[in-house]
Motif scaffolding. Structure first.
Motif, PDB file in Angstrom:
ATOM      1  N   GLY A  52      58.704   7.473 -21.074  1.00 34.82           N
ATOM      2  CA  GLY A  52      59.012   6.329 -20.226  1.00 34.82           C
ATOM      3  C   GLY A  52      57.964   6.106 -19.165  1.00 34.82           C
ATOM      4  N   ASP A  53      57.474   7.185 -18.572  1.00 35.57           N
ATOM      5  CA  ASP A  53      56.452   7.053 -17.540  1.00 35.57           C
ATOM      6  C   ASP A  53      55.135   6.569 -18.127  1.00 35.57           C
ATOM      7  OD1 ASP A  53      55.383   7.743 -14.722  1.00 35.57           O
ATOM      8  OD2 ASP A  53      54.019   8.802 -16.067  1.00 35.57           O
ATOM      9  N   ILE A  54      54.759   7.107 -19.287  1.00 36.07           N
ATOM     10  CA  ILE A  54      53.527   6.651 -19.930  1.00 36.07           C
ATOM     11  C   ILE A  54      53.622   5.165 -20.252  1.00 36.07           C
ATOM     12  CG2 ILE A  54      52.052   6.908 -21.966  1.00 36.07           C
ATOM     13  CD1 ILE A  54      52.958   9.879 -22.027  1.00 36.07           C
ATOM     14  N   ALA A  55      54.789   4.742 -20.752  1.00 36.12           N
ATOM     15  CA  ALA A  55      54.996   3.322 -21.055  1.00 36.12           C
ATOM     16  C   ALA A  55      54.879   2.471 -19.802  1.00 36.12           C
ATOM     17  CB  ALA A  55      56.360   3.131 -21.704  1.00 36.12           C
ATOM     18  N   ARG A  56      55.430   2.955 -18.703  1.00 37.30           N
ATOM     19  CA  ARG A  56      55.363   2.200 -17.448  1.00 37.30           C
ATOM     20  C   ARG A  56      53.929   2.074 -16.960  1.00 37.30           C
ATOM     21  NH1 ARG A  56      54.651   3.788 -12.651  1.00 37.30           N
ATOM     22  NH2 ARG A  56      54.974   5.981 -13.197  1.00 37.30           N
ATOM     23  N   GLN A  57      53.148   3.151 -17.087  1.00 37.97           N
ATOM     24  CA  GLN A  57      51.759   3.091 -16.637  1.00 37.97           C
ATOM     25  C   GLN A  57      50.934   2.106 -17.466  1.00 37.97           C
ATOM     26  OE1 GLN A  57      49.701   6.647 -15.315  1.00 37.97           O
ATOM     27  NE2 GLN A  57      51.530   7.879 -15.669  1.00 37.97           N
ATOM     28  N   ALA A 167      48.239  -8.646 -23.622  1.00 37.52           N
ATOM     29  CA  ALA A 167      47.556  -7.664 -24.466  1.00 37.52           C
ATOM     30  C   ALA A 167      46.330  -7.055 -23.793  1.00 37.52           C
ATOM     31  CB  ALA A 167      47.165  -8.308 -25.795  1.00 37.52           C
ATOM     32  N   ALA A 168      45.518  -7.891 -23.163  1.00 37.18           N
ATOM     33  CA  ALA A 168      44.299  -7.371 -22.519  1.00 37.18           C
ATOM     34  C   ALA A 168      44.646  -6.410 -21.387  1.00 37.18           C
ATOM     35  CB  ALA A 168      43.453  -8.525 -22.002  1.00 37.18           C
ATOM     36  N   GLN A 169      45.688  -6.749 -20.639  1.00 36.67           N
ATOM     37  CA  GLN A 169      46.100  -5.876 -19.537  1.00 36.67           C
ATOM     38  C   GLN A 169      46.603  -4.534 -20.078  1.00 36.67           C
ATOM     39  OE1 GLN A 169      48.968  -7.582 -16.766  1.00 36.67           O
ATOM     40  NE2 GLN A 169      49.746  -5.544 -16.230  1.00 36.67           N
ATOM     41  N   PHE A 170      47.379  -4.566 -21.159  1.00 33.74           N
ATOM     42  CA  PHE A 170      47.895  -3.329 -21.738  1.00 33.74           C
ATOM     43  C   PHE A 170      46.750  -2.436 -22.228  1.00 33.74           C
ATOM     44  CE2 PHE A 170      51.593  -6.245 -23.079  1.00 33.74           C
ATOM     45  CZ  PHE A 170      52.239  -6.063 -21.869  1.00 33.74           C
ATOM     46  N   THR A 171      45.773  -3.048 -22.860  1.00 38.38           N
ATOM     47  CA  THR A 171      44.629  -2.282 -23.365  1.00 38.38           C
ATOM     48  C   THR A 171      43.843  -1.660 -22.215  1.00 38.38           C
ATOM     49  OG1 THR A 171      44.438  -3.688 -25.321  1.00 38.38           O
ATOM     50  CG2 THR A 171      42.497  -2.411 -24.700  1.00 38.38           C
ATOM     51  N   ALA A 172      43.645  -2.437 -21.154  1.00 43.86           N
ATOM     52  CA  ALA A 172      42.914  -1.930 -19.994  1.00 43.86           C
ATOM     53  C   ALA A 172      43.677  -0.790 -19.327  1.00 43.86           C
ATOM     54  CB  ALA A 172      42.666  -3.053 -18.991  1.00 43.86           C
ATOM     55  N   ALA A 174      45.802   1.242 -20.751  1.00 44.24           N
ATOM     56  CA  ALA A 174      45.737   2.408 -21.627  1.00 44.24           C
ATOM     57  C   ALA A 174      44.384   3.111 -21.480  1.00 44.24           C
ATOM     58  CB  ALA A 174      45.970   1.995 -23.079  1.00 44.24           C
ATOM     59  N   SER A 175      43.325   2.339 -21.357  1.00 45.53           N
ATOM     60  CA  SER A 175      41.990   2.930 -21.182  1.00 45.53           C
ATOM     61  C   SER A 175      41.907   3.710 -19.872  1.00 45.53           C
ATOM     62  CB  SER A 175      40.921   1.834 -21.213  1.00 45.53           C
ATOM     63  OG  SER A 175      40.859   1.218 -22.482  1.00 45.53           O
ATOM     64  N   ALA A 176      42.489   3.147 -18.812  1.00 45.48           N
ATOM     65  CA  ALA A 176      42.485   3.839 -17.521  1.00 45.48           C
ATOM     66  C   ALA A 176      43.306   5.124 -17.598  1.00 45.48           C
ATOM     67  CB  ALA A 176      43.041   2.916 -16.435  1.00 45.48           C
ATOM     68  N   PHE A 177      44.427   5.055 -18.291  1.00 45.70           N
ATOM     69  CA  PHE A 177      45.271   6.232 -18.462  1.00 45.70           C
ATOM     70  C   PHE A 177      44.531   7.307 -19.242  1.00 45.70           C
ATOM     71  CE2 PHE A 177      48.412   8.544 -21.058  1.00 45.70           C
ATOM     72  CZ  PHE A 177      49.234   9.064 -20.065  1.00 45.70           C
ATOM     73  N   LYS A 178      43.841   6.923 -20.306  1.00 48.82           N
ATOM     74  CA  LYS A 178      43.125   7.903 -21.124  1.00 48.82           C
ATOM     75  C   LYS A 178      41.938   8.508 -20.374  1.00 48.82           C
ATOM     76  CE  LYS A 178      42.405   5.340 -24.735  1.00 48.82           C
ATOM     77  NZ  LYS A 178      41.854   5.046 -26.083  1.00 48.82           N
TER      78      LYS A 178
END
Length: 309
Positions: A52-57, A167-172, A174-178
């Protein structure tokens, strides 16, 4: 340890601690008071507050996340589902489960909820992890950082499918999280460079992916940790051998799952303390006030600290 083995079918039991939305606790502790999903956001249900936290981030304010198991004092292995969970699953656009037998109740309840259109992300499947020859799968995927990176990408893709404008925001995101994950992977590698195959003991396999990435070797008798994980009877010989590791200080640390403590694990913990072996507590769900990155940062730092004693 599998959650599904302790959930009988669709037993609907009101368990107030497990129905809160991420960042929005239910009022008065009642599951029925949990806020409804916003129609302007992607409705997400995760089996635990880790996912849930990963999804929120990754989703930010474009998603509405509910974690089925969110109480840090709740033993995930004794979870019982409730009616609010069923309702949220019936409306979910994205469902995130661990898989590998850990949370099979999600699939059971989702099927009963009549929501075939939900995108279901299975962390074990995404990770590509399989059981070793002659052994069992370690399903605790969230302790394997490279797998979590793969999961983050799949979450971003699922959110983008449900909300193409974001979509672009989600990808960005995810990149920051990784990028943060990469820092933790380096921390593990740094420990591995000096750990030189030191032995550790565990109460069950929850943290093994992290320990292996840190270059550590599990010395615990398999019969002991497997019995703890499955809630079975511990063979006396396995208990004696585990205690001997600690009283004889033959391992650098005992990594102890706080959420599945019992008489035998408490005996082992006390033996470690008396034997001068560092005890590293871990959990299966997020501690209060922590996000995933902060939690894993603390876990890795605790391992480093134990090895430096």
């Amino acid at each position: 340890m599998p959650l599904a083995s302790l959930v009988a079918g669709l037993a609907i039991v009101v368990l107030t601690s497990c129905a809160s939305s991420e960042g929005a606790p239910s009022e008065g502790g009642s599951p029925s008071a949990a806020p409804a999903s916003s129609p302007d956001r992607v409705s997400v249900v995760a089996s635990t507050n880790v996912y849930g936290d990963i999804a929120r981030q990754i989703g930010g304010d474009r998603v509405d996340v509910v974690s089925i198991i969110s109480d840090p004092s709740q033993d995930p292995h004794s979870f019982e589902a409730n009616a609010q969970t069923q309702l949220r699953l019936s409306n979910a656009k994205v469902v995130i489960e661990n898989g590998g037998g850990y949370d099979d109740f999600v699939d059971t309840m989702l099927k009963a909820a009549g929501n075939p259109g939900a995108q279901v992300l299975n962390a074990v499947t995404i990770s590509g992890k399989t059981a070793p020859p002659g052994g069992g799968l370690n399903e605790h995927i969230w302790y394997d950082l490279p797998s979590v990176g793969k999961i983050a990408d799949q979450i971003a893709a699922a959110f983008g499918k449900a909300d193409s404008t974001g979509a672009a925001q989600f990808t960005a995101n995810a990149s920051a999280f990784k990028a943060k994950l990469d820092t933790l992977v380096k921390d593990e590698a740094d420990i591995a460079a000096t750990a030189k195959g030191q032995g550790v003991a565990i109460t069950e396999p929850v943290p093994l992916y992290m320990l292996e990435a840190c270059g550590l070797v599990d010395r615990t008798p398999g019969e002991f940790s497997e019995a703890i994980e499955e809630g079975g009877e511990i063979p006396p010989r396995a208990l004696r051998e585990t205690l001997a590791l600690l009283t004889g200080k033959r391992v650098a640390a005992l990594v102890y799952n706080e959420q599945t403590a019992g008489p035998e694990t408490e005996q082992v913990r006390q033996a470690a303390q008396k034997g001068g072996v560092a005890v590293v507590p871990v959990t299966e769900t997020l501690p209060p006030g922590k996000d995933y990155i902060g939690w894993m940062t603390d876990n890795i730092a605790a391992v480093r600290g134990a090895l430096s004693r």
